[in-house]
Design an enzyme around this catalytic site. Sequence first.
Site, PDB file in Angstrom:
ATOM      1  CE  LYS A 107      20.547  21.405   0.841  1.00  0.00           C
ATOM      2  NZ  LYS A 107      18.914  21.566   0.825  1.00  0.00           N
TER       3      LYS A 107
HETATM    4  C1  PLP Z   1      18.305  20.600   0.422  1.00  0.00           C
HETATM    5  C2  PLP Z   1      16.838  21.007   1.309  1.00  0.00           C
HETATM    6  C3  PLP Z   1      15.892  19.769   1.624  1.00  0.00           C
HETATM    7  C4  PLP Z   1      16.218  18.594   1.204  1.00  0.00           C
HETATM    8  O1  PLP Z   1      17.306  17.793   1.715  1.00  0.00           O
HETATM    9  P1  PLP Z   1      17.966  16.659   1.424  1.00  0.00           P
HETATM   10  O2  PLP Z   1      19.071  16.344   2.259  1.00  0.00           O
HETATM   11  O3  PLP Z   1      18.462  17.134  -0.061  1.00  0.00           O
HETATM   12  O4  PLP Z   1      16.845  15.605   1.335  1.00  0.00           O
HETATM   13  C5  PLP Z   1      14.812  20.380   2.032  1.00  0.00           C
HETATM   14  N1  PLP Z   1      14.482  21.539   2.472  1.00  0.00           N
HETATM   15  C6  PLP Z   1      15.337  22.558   2.087  1.00  0.00           C
HETATM   16  C7  PLP Z   1      14.885  23.951   2.642  1.00  0.00           C
HETATM   17  C8  PLP Z   1      16.458  22.209   1.453  1.00  0.00           C
HETATM   18  O5  PLP Z   1      17.341  23.413   1.309  1.00  0.00           O
END
Ligand code: PLP
Length: 434
Positions: A107
């Site tokens: 993210k």
């Molecule tokens: C947010 C997140 C996900 C899921 O991602 P999405 O885009 O919401 O599907 C998977 N793994 C980790 C470590 C995350 O932080």
Amino acid sequence: MNYYSTNNKNLKVSFKDAVLKGLAEDGGLFMPESIPELNKNFIQNLNTFSFQEMAFTIAKNFIDDEIEEDQLEKIIYDSINFDAPLVKLDENFFILELFHGPSLAFKDFGARFMARVFSHFNKDNYKELVILVATSGDTGSAVANGFYEAEGIKVVILYPSGKISDIQEKQITTLGKNIIALEIEGTFDDCQHLVKKAFVDTELKTKMNLSSANSINIARLIPQSFYYVNAIKQLGVTNKKIVFSVPSGNFGNLTAGLFAKKMGLNIERFIAAVNRNNVFTEYIETGKLEPRPSVKTLSNAMDVGNPSNFSRILELYENNHDQIKKDIYSKSFNDEQTILAIKEVYKNFNYIIDPHGAVGYLAVKEFAKDYGNEFNIIILETAHPAKFSETIENILGIDIKTPERLKKYQSREKHSIKISNEYDKLKDYLITVE
Ligand SMILES: *Cc1c(COP(=O)(O)O)cnc(C)c1O
């Protein structure tokens, strides 16, 4: 490029408005009018470009001249300032490590890019921008880091009390300055619901300059397509088809992958790997999405009972379930299976995978049973295992080294404001922020 609401194709806004609004007035998500194709020459010569050069080309296609080239270039180089290496586990089997940013999760790509785009668009505005974001753990830390000390911007992060890991909580609650942590007595879905409600609250909107930073914001999504392109570049020339396994919750990451495919990249298929929160897997099987409250799992950043990017996926495929099924394979796994997968990956490949990536691995194994091994498989490793060190140390019986950039949070003191999951409580609080 214009952006329209997934609830209404005729409601169109500029990139700037789509970013600053976050969610369309009618509650829909913003979608680009079209996914801009990359030119063939560019795709054939990926190896001649740096990660940042590719990112710039893609971003430029989505933003046109709404941000001047030199400014956009600066945004790219400031935000995409860490790598996303493709690690080989075995012949035709790879891990794309997306955790080399400051908060150790993928993210960071979206949050860092979005923060700089926001600052850029808000620089001539006298009114402070308040970013409201719900997190199940990783969004919060990435957003907090991405926006920390951003000028003219305050960030209010809602997280479910007791439902995120200690280190995730520290990353959200210890920065201070323009980062405020609201600890909600409820679930992640409650947090997300509260945020959605605030955005359609007209009274609140007249009082303050509100925006979102969840994966619903289009400025989060676009940079997530960069690393798919970078992965294909690193893979190099190959005669095997490419399949990405994406550990999914709100499906922002996977949607960004679908964008990359539509841009013209040669991607055969996506695997939507989910934990017990499996409404999307059911959708693939039945053609119906039935949202449910989320349940808590080891891969907690994927504990989502109503994936917010689902409407974008429907848009990309014009609601065609058969076509979606052709491009996206999906399987769901429980925590026991996840634990076994962490052990198996360590034993077979000497690689420490985190619980989210482990779900991605499990789905790959199912995919191989159904479709064979004649693919280049790339698992997106969405978080660094050290973020879940206690869990993983218990499972593997080894010590996980904490990276320096994570260590610095552990000694800091938590500051949060605890409120119930009633909307009025949130509203009362927000009105005092301004
Ligand atoms: C947010 C997140 C996900 C899921 O991602 P999405 O885009 O919401 O599907 C998977 N793994 C980790 C470590 C995350 O932080």
